[in-house]
Design a protein around this motif. Structure first.
Motif, PDB file in Angstrom:
ATOM      1  N   SER A 159      -7.521  14.354  17.351  1.00  0.00           N
ATOM      2  CA  SER A 159      -8.062  15.241  18.393  1.00  0.00           C
ATOM      3  C   SER A 159      -7.114  16.408  18.676  1.00  0.00           C
ATOM      4  N   ASN A 160      -6.029  16.491  17.889  1.00  0.00           N
ATOM      5  CA  ASN A 160      -5.054  17.580  18.022  1.00  0.00           C
ATOM      6  C   ASN A 160      -4.350  17.607  19.372  1.00  0.00           C
ATOM      7  N   THR A 161      -4.250  16.439  20.006  1.00  0.00           N
ATOM      8  CA  THR A 161      -3.480  16.355  21.249  1.00  0.00           C
ATOM      9  C   THR A 161      -2.105  15.735  21.006  1.00  0.00           C
ATOM     10  N   LEU A 162      -1.871  15.282  19.777  1.00  0.00           N
ATOM     11  CA  LEU A 162      -0.558  14.835  19.330  1.00  0.00           C
ATOM     12  C   LEU A 162      -0.252  15.594  18.052  1.00  0.00           C
ATOM     13  N   PRO A 163       0.827  16.347  17.999  1.00  0.00           N
ATOM     14  CA  PRO A 163       1.109  17.139  16.789  1.00  0.00           C
ATOM     15  C   PRO A 163       1.371  16.240  15.581  1.00  0.00           C
ATOM     16  N   LEU A 164       0.831  16.640  14.453  1.00  0.00           N
ATOM     17  CA  LEU A 164       1.115  15.936  13.203  1.00  0.00           C
ATOM     18  C   LEU A 164       2.541  16.286  12.778  1.00  0.00           C
ATOM     19  N   PRO A 165       3.391  15.287  12.589  1.00  0.00           N
ATOM     20  CA  PRO A 165       4.762  15.593  12.140  1.00  0.00           C
ATOM     21  C   PRO A 165       4.755  16.303  10.794  1.00  0.00           C
ATOM     22  N   PRO A 166       5.772  17.087  10.515  1.00  0.00           N
ATOM     23  CA  PRO A 166       5.859  17.766   9.213  1.00  0.00           C
ATOM     24  C   PRO A 166       5.846  16.762   8.067  1.00  0.00           C
ATOM     25  N   LEU A 167       5.455  17.240   6.910  1.00  0.00           N
ATOM     26  CA  LEU A 167       5.386  16.394   5.726  1.00  0.00           C
ATOM     27  C   LEU A 167       6.721  15.707   5.459  1.00  0.00           C
ATOM     28  N   SER A 168       7.808  16.436   5.619  1.00  0.00           N
ATOM     29  CA  SER A 168       9.129  15.859   5.359  1.00  0.00           C
ATOM     30  C   SER A 168       9.427  14.693   6.291  1.00  0.00           C
ATOM     31  N   VAL A 169       8.957  14.786   7.525  1.00  0.00           N
ATOM     32  CA  VAL A 169       9.176  13.704   8.490  1.00  0.00           C
ATOM     33  C   VAL A 169       8.337  12.482   8.117  1.00  0.00           C
TER      34      VAL A 169
ATOM     35  N   VAL B 120       0.874  -1.171   0.000  1.00  0.00           N
ATOM     36  CA  VAL B 120       0.000   0.000   0.000  1.00  0.00           C
ATOM     37  C   VAL B 120       0.913   1.224   0.000  1.00  0.00           C
ATOM     38  N   HIS B 121       0.827   2.004  -1.057  1.00  0.00           N
ATOM     39  CA  HIS B 121       1.754   3.115  -1.272  1.00  0.00           C
ATOM     40  C   HIS B 121       1.305   4.375  -0.521  1.00  0.00           C
ATOM     41  N   GLY B 122       2.279   5.221  -0.227  1.00  0.00           N
ATOM     42  CA  GLY B 122       1.990   6.551   0.288  1.00  0.00           C
ATOM     43  C   GLY B 122       1.664   6.643   1.753  1.00  0.00           C
ATOM     44  N   LEU B 123       2.102   5.650   2.559  1.00  0.00           N
ATOM     45  CA  LEU B 123       1.779   5.653   3.977  1.00  0.00           C
ATOM     46  C   LEU B 123       3.008   5.918   4.828  1.00  0.00           C
ATOM     47  N   ALA B 124       2.776   6.505   6.004  1.00  0.00           N
ATOM     48  CA  ALA B 124       3.799   6.643   7.032  1.00  0.00           C
ATOM     49  C   ALA B 124       3.454   5.700   8.173  1.00  0.00           C
ATOM     50  N   LYS B 125       4.457   5.002   8.681  1.00  0.00           N
ATOM     51  CA  LYS B 125       4.277   4.032   9.765  1.00  0.00           C
ATOM     52  C   LYS B 125       3.265   2.940   9.391  1.00  0.00           C
ATOM     53  N   HIS B 126       3.188   2.608   8.113  1.00  0.00           N
ATOM     54  CA  HIS B 126       2.254   1.577   7.626  1.00  0.00           C
ATOM     55  C   HIS B 126       0.825   1.912   8.039  1.00  0.00           C
ATOM     56  N   LEU B 127       0.504   3.162   8.221  1.00  0.00           N
ATOM     57  CA  LEU B 127      -0.788   3.544   8.789  1.00  0.00           C
ATOM     58  C   LEU B 127      -1.404   4.782   8.139  1.00  0.00           C
ATOM     59  N   LEU B 128      -0.714   5.900   8.207  1.00  0.00           N
ATOM     60  CA  LEU B 128      -1.307   7.202   7.875  1.00  0.00           C
ATOM     61  C   LEU B 128      -0.969   7.585   6.444  1.00  0.00           C
ATOM     62  N   HIS B 129      -2.010   7.943   5.665  1.00  0.00           N
ATOM     63  CA  HIS B 129      -1.775   8.379   4.299  1.00  0.00           C
ATOM     64  C   HIS B 129      -1.130   9.764   4.329  1.00  0.00           C
ATOM     65  N   ILE B 130       0.024   9.876   3.703  1.00  0.00           N
ATOM     66  CA  ILE B 130       0.807  11.107   3.806  1.00  0.00           C
ATOM     67  C   ILE B 130       0.107  12.281   3.127  1.00  0.00           C
ATOM     68  N   ALA B 131      -0.424  12.065   1.938  1.00  0.00           N
ATOM     69  CA  ALA B 131      -1.086  13.152   1.212  1.00  0.00           C
ATOM     70  C   ALA B 131      -2.446  13.496   1.787  1.00  0.00           C
ATOM     71  N   HIS B 132      -3.077  12.515   2.418  1.00  0.00           N
ATOM     72  CA  HIS B 132      -4.412  12.708   3.011  1.00  0.00           C
ATOM     73  C   HIS B 132      -4.385  12.147   4.436  1.00  0.00           C
ATOM     74  N   PRO B 133      -3.882  12.911   5.405  1.00  0.00           N
ATOM     75  CA  PRO B 133      -3.703  12.372   6.757  1.00  0.00           C
ATOM     76  C   PRO B 133      -4.994  12.157   7.538  1.00  0.00           C
ATOM     77  N   THR B 134      -6.150  12.351   6.893  1.00  0.00           N
ATOM     78  CA  THR B 134      -7.422  11.939   7.515  1.00  0.00           C
ATOM     79  C   THR B 134      -7.862  10.590   6.945  1.00  0.00           C
ATOM     80  N   LEU B 135      -6.954   9.888   6.318  1.00  0.00           N
ATOM     81  CA  LEU B 135      -7.199   8.552   5.781  1.00  0.00           C
ATOM     82  C   LEU B 135      -6.161   7.612   6.383  1.00  0.00           C
ATOM     83  N   ALA B 136      -6.616   6.511   7.007  1.00  0.00           N
ATOM     84  CA  ALA B 136      -5.693   5.627   7.725  1.00  0.00           C
ATOM     85  C   ALA B 136      -6.001   4.166   7.429  1.00  0.00           C
ATOM     86  N   PHE B 137      -4.955   3.324   7.542  1.00  0.00           N
ATOM     87  CA  PHE B 137      -5.050   1.913   7.182  1.00  0.00           C
ATOM     88  C   PHE B 137      -4.442   1.046   8.285  1.00  0.00           C
ATOM     89  N   PRO B 138      -5.149   0.821   9.376  1.00  0.00           N
ATOM     90  CA  PRO B 138      -4.592  -0.028  10.437  1.00  0.00           C
ATOM     91  C   PRO B 138      -4.571  -1.494  10.025  1.00  0.00           C
TER      92      PRO B 138
END
Length: 533
Positions: free
Chosen positions: A411-421, A369-387
């Motif tokens: 819930s904005n209690t954990l900062p979203l890392p920058p795109l580069s990260v 599955v392409h385009g994910l960070a941590k095998h979970l969060l879609h980088i281009a669309h971070p409101t889309l996740a694949f657990p």
């Protein structure tokens, strides 16, 4: 991160997310875990809808004695872009026309998990006292139904998600996109479309079987001998193979377990095909089998199979794979042709497919599955996740970790890392791995992932975020169990599948021997069985 002091926080957009309404696709182990974490995030998400196409929770563990008809299985099967969703198989029940929809999973009749329940369980719910240390499929399904009680009111059963599309009617900043989710009620036929702020794709990866197309003659053989080639997804029990000459392709956990069952009733020896040799002790409980290499070609007129030589160099380096094996296992041969074969059962895994998400480029050949960070969060669309994508892991606690990430991020209690990260994480996730191995975790990878997530959340979350549900963390005893569970499962099989504890099988936790052990230090002796689920 606290709340905005502005009287119009939406106008200033101080936070990356504005998630109030969430859709979760699937009420299997991953979807249930994520739903619990989202629900526990101190009321941050007023609306959580879980869509489950079956009539009960459980996902792959929701057993159906009725398999999808074998003749409906494409041979070969390498298409990761099906044009439509799988149709249900209807059974008697209270539904449309007196029927309920079934989507048969690969779960077979006589299955015990290859993970001890003390390691497999969610961090907040133990398996009941008295069940076998390696639970039966029935015990696991009962456990999941019990685990789902807190979120059952969120689930829309017998409801299939048919399309998910990102909103394009207006410009939306990254993290503020919305999603149109179309569903069909399989009991009434009613179609619905609603808009959500975030989508969790927890639809699993045991839907589309993989049968390679690279084998010479496979298409013509299947046309000439329909029904001979099948896949483990349609396997339910060994009876259809009684008295037949059988080839099982694949020596992963399911392949070896199914081979052991078929060997008891088929014409012996059962033929076990794989690229590399499985160590002798792995095969002790199977019985009369002969190991051969991968299939080179199918022989149509002879109803036969020709095999490549077995590669013994890629087996367990610590074991002697010279052929001096125990039990009734035959001496391995360099080359082999088998004629008059009655059944070839591919236990070769599955493809990642998302037919309800055609607008997002997620898969090419279905192996990653392409385009994910941590095998979970879609980088281009971070409101889309694949657990739940990783393979060769202990899945239940790992998906809890992922649920904790989503609950705190959205819930904005954990900062979203920058795109580069996020992009760097994505590169690191699959560093040096081919697409076929991208989501296959290395030794100790699940323990390391779980504990790194825990440390990240503890360090970066605000105190408000920590009031939610605590993520799991593996201590030295959990890492010890991760290191010995394969050997314990072999002992469980040899002793009749009755043991209730690891100690009964001869495995006792001694803290001073493992204290301080790192996740990357854990590894069973046999990589062929290092797969969970």
């Amino acid at each position: 991160m606290g709340s905005s002091s502005s009287s119009s926080p939406d106008a200033e957009a101080p936070f990356p997310f504005h998630v109030k309404k969430i859709a979760i696709i699937g009420a299997g182990p991953s979807g249930l875990a994520v739903a619990k974490y989202l629900l526990a995030q101190d009321g941050a998400f007023p609306r959580i809808d879980v869509f489950e196409q079956q009539a009960e929770v459980g996902g792959v563990w929701n057993y159906s004695p009725v398999a999808r008809p074998a003749e409906s299985l494409p041979v070969p099967q390498t298409d990761a872009h099906p044009e439509r969703m799988d149709p249900p198989v209807y059974a008697e029940g209270e539904g449309k026309g007196g029927k309920v929809p079934l989507f048969p999973s690969p779960m077979y009749e006589d299955l015990h998990t290859n993970i001890p329940h003390t390691l497999m369980q969610y961090s907040d719910l133990a398996f009941p006292d008295g069940c076998e240390i390696f639970p039966s499929r029935e015990d696991v399904q009962t456990y999941l139904v019990r685990y789902a009680r807190d979120v059952r009111h969120l689930i829309k059963f017998s409801t299939q998600v048919t399309d998910v599309a990102v909103r394009t009617d207006e410009f939306r900043a990254r993290g503020r996109e919305q999603w149109d989710v179309s569903t069909t009620d399989l009991l009434t036929g009613k179609e619905t479309k609603e808009t959500y702020d975030a989508v969790v794709v927890a639809s699993g990866h045991y839907s589309t079987p993989y049968i390679p197309d690279s084998i010479e003659g496979i298409t013509a053989f299947h046309a000439a001998h329909p029904g001979v080639i099948s896949h483990s997804k349609v396997y339910r029990n060994a009876e259809p193979f009684r008295g037949k000459k059988v080839v099982v392709v694949g020596t992963g956990a399911s392949g070896l377990d199914i081979a052991a069952q078929i060997q008891r009733v088929c014409k012996t020896p059962l033929i076990l095909s794989a690229q590399s040799a499985a160590p002798p002790e792995t095969l002790e409980h199977i019985g009369n089998v002969v190991q051969v290499g991968q299939i080179k070609r199918f022989l149509i007129e002879e109803r036969g199979v020709e095999f490549f030589p077995l590669d013994e160099s890629d087996g367990d380096d610590d074991e002697d794979n010279s052929g001096a094996e125990k039990g009734k296992i035959e001496e391995r041969e360099a080359t082999r042709i088998e004629k008059d074969v009655d059944a070839v059962l591919f236990c070769t895994g599955y493809l990642f497919t998302f037919p309800f998400l055609p607008s997002i480029p997620l898969v090419t050949n279905g192996r990653k599955v392409h385009g994910l960070a941590k095998h979970l969060l879609h980088i281009a669309h971070p409101t889309l996740a694949f657990p739940g994508l990783p393979i060769k892991v202990i899945p239940f606690p790992l998906t809890q970790s992922q649920g904790a990430v989503l609950a705190r991020l959205w819930s904005n209690t954990l900062p979203l890392p920058p795109l580069s990260v996020l992009e760097q994480w994505s590169r690191e996730d699959g560093e040096g791995a081919s697409e076929e191995k991208y989501h296959v975790f290395p030794k100790g990878g699940d323990g390391r992932y779980i504990n790194e997530i825990y440390e990240w959340l503890e360090k970066e979350s605000s105190e408000e975020g920590k009031r939610g549900k605590e993520p799991p963390h593996w201590d030295a005893e959990m890492l010890w169990q991760r290191g010995i569970y394969i050997e314990a499962k072999m002992q469980f099989e040899k002793t009749g599948r009755k043991a209730k504890t690891l100690e009964e099988l001869g495995f006792k936790y001694v803290p001073e021997e493992v204290e301080g052990k790192k996740a990357e230090d854990v590894e069973g002796k046999d990589p062929h069985l290092d797969v969970a689920g």
